[in-house]
Every structure is written in structure tokens, then in C-alpha cells.
Design an enzyme around this catalytic site. Structure first.
Site, mmCIF file in Angstrom:
data_model
loop_
_atom_site.group_PDB
_atom_site.id
_atom_site.type_symbol
_atom_site.label_atom_id
_atom_site.label_comp_id
_atom_site.label_asym_id
_atom_site.label_seq_id
_atom_site.Cartn_x
_atom_site.Cartn_y
_atom_site.Cartn_z
ATOM 1 N N HIS A 74 0.824 -1.207 0.000
ATOM 2 C CA HIS A 74 0.000 0.000 0.000
ATOM 3 C C HIS A 74 0.862 1.263 0.000
ATOM 4 O O HIS A 74 2.017 1.246 0.434
ATOM 5 C CB HIS A 74 -0.948 -0.001 1.198
ATOM 6 C CG HIS A 74 -2.054 -0.996 1.067
ATOM 7 N ND1 HIS A 74 -3.085 -1.082 1.979
ATOM 8 C CD2 HIS A 74 -2.318 -1.949 0.133
ATOM 9 C CE1 HIS A 74 -3.920 -2.033 1.615
ATOM 10 N NE2 HIS A 74 -3.469 -2.592 0.492
ATOM 11 N N GLU A 76 0.873 3.962 1.788
ATOM 12 C CA GLU A 76 1.364 4.439 3.083
ATOM 13 C C GLU A 76 2.621 3.703 3.509
ATOM 14 O O GLU A 76 3.574 4.296 4.012
ATOM 15 C CB GLU A 76 0.294 4.248 4.181
ATOM 16 C CG GLU A 76 -1.019 4.924 3.924
ATOM 17 C CD GLU A 76 -2.029 4.067 3.174
ATOM 18 O OE1 GLU A 76 -3.214 4.380 3.241
ATOM 19 O OE2 GLU A 76 -1.634 3.086 2.506
ATOM 20 N N CYS A 101 -6.371 2.326 4.990
ATOM 21 C CA CYS A 101 -7.138 1.196 5.504
ATOM 22 C C CYS A 101 -6.626 0.856 6.906
ATOM 23 O O CYS A 101 -5.583 1.342 7.343
ATOM 24 C CB CYS A 101 -7.008 -0.008 4.571
ATOM 25 S SG CYS A 101 -5.367 -0.782 4.585
ATOM 26 N N CYS A 104 -3.018 -0.551 7.098
ATOM 27 C CA CYS A 104 -1.916 0.414 6.986
ATOM 28 C C CYS A 104 -1.865 1.365 8.179
ATOM 29 O O CYS A 104 -0.786 1.744 8.618
ATOM 30 C CB CYS A 104 -2.036 1.217 5.692
ATOM 31 S SG CYS A 104 -1.665 0.239 4.228
#
Length: 153
Positions: A74, A76, A101, A104
Site C-alpha cells: 500500500h 502508506e 485502511c 496500513c
């Protein structure tokens, strides 16, 4: 800007930077971007959703949802991994086109990031990821963090 609260203008600037970062993603369905900003306003790290270095970016991997979810890092997490230096206390994470999410956000909180800025999720995004977004909000509050959402529809 050290130890000063970010202004709406600064938040929107860095949110725009996160949006730009999202354009580098090869994901055909969900392009996400992230920017980590220190309290003094310097960019610490940027990232977009993608496969790990050295892993094939072949279309068949992106177009097979199960395969993609198994491989993707992801935005992040990529921003955190590629941060130029340690994450300073009080840093802010900007994500686009929606908030992090729950998977993360726990990593971001663990890294010491306590402030998060993102556009509000659309109806379609909430239908798809609403449960994860609810957990994200819960985890941020539980850890004493702040979530700033900007209406972007």
C-alpha cells in the site's frame, strides 16, 4: 512551521501532492498515493501502491484481484519504507483518494504518525471499504491521533 498546526492551505497542498503520487501506480482499478510530512513542513517520504521491487508488474498480476492483493504494498507503507530519514514526532500522513485502511493505519501509528489528512470517501468507496475506514477512525482515536477529512466530490 515547527510545532505549528498545519493550515487548510498546507493540508490541501500536501493532499494534492498525494494525489499526484497516486498517478504513478500501475494498478488499473485503484490508484493511491501518500505523502509523509514532518512538523516543519518538509516531505519525509512519498509512495504509491505497487508491487515490491523486483516483482513482475505484468498486467495479469494486476488484473487478477487475488494475486494483486497478495502482492501489493500500500502507498502508506511504501512512503514509510522510502522515507529519507526517521519519522519525526508530530508528522502528518496525506493520502489520496481516501484515508488509509486499517491494515496500513496500524503501521503508521506504530511509526509515530499521529495526524492523517485525506479526502472523504465517496459512496462507492464506503460501500467497498467502509468497514476498514470505520476501524481506521477507531484506531486513530484510540491512539490519540487526529483525522482531517476534506470533502472532495
Amino acid at each position: 512551521m515547527e510545532n505549528e498546526k498545519m493550515t487548510d492551505k498546507q493540508d490541501l497542498y500536501f493532499l494534492g501532492m498525494a494525489q499526484y503520487c497516486s498517478t504513478a501506480s500501475k494498478d488499473p482499478s485503484t490508484k493511491t498515493g501518500a505523502v509523509i510530512v514532518a512538523p516543519n513542513g518538509s516531505v519525509v517520504g512519498t509512495g504509491y501502491n505497487g508491487f515490491p521491487q523486483g516483482m513482475s508488474d505484468a498486467d495479469e498480476n494486476w488484473n487478477n484481484r487475488e494475486e494483486k492483493y497478495s502482492r501489493v504494498v500500500h502507498c502508506e507503507v511504501n512512503a514509510l519504507i522510502f522515507a529519507a530519514r526517521a519519522i519525526p514526532e508530530g508528522s502528518t500522513l496525506y493520502t489520496y483518494p481516501f484515508m488509509s485502511c486499517d491494515r496500513c493505519i496500524v503501521q503508521m501509528l506504530q511509526a509515530g504518525i499521529k495526524r492523517f489528512v485525506a479526502p472523504t470517501a465517496t459512496k462507492e468507496q464506503n460501500e467497498r471499504w467502509g468497514a476498514a475506514f470505520a476501524r481506521t477512525r477507531e484506531y486513530i482515536l484510540e491512539c490519540g491521533g487526529e483525522l482531517v477529512e476534506y470533502y472532495n466530490h
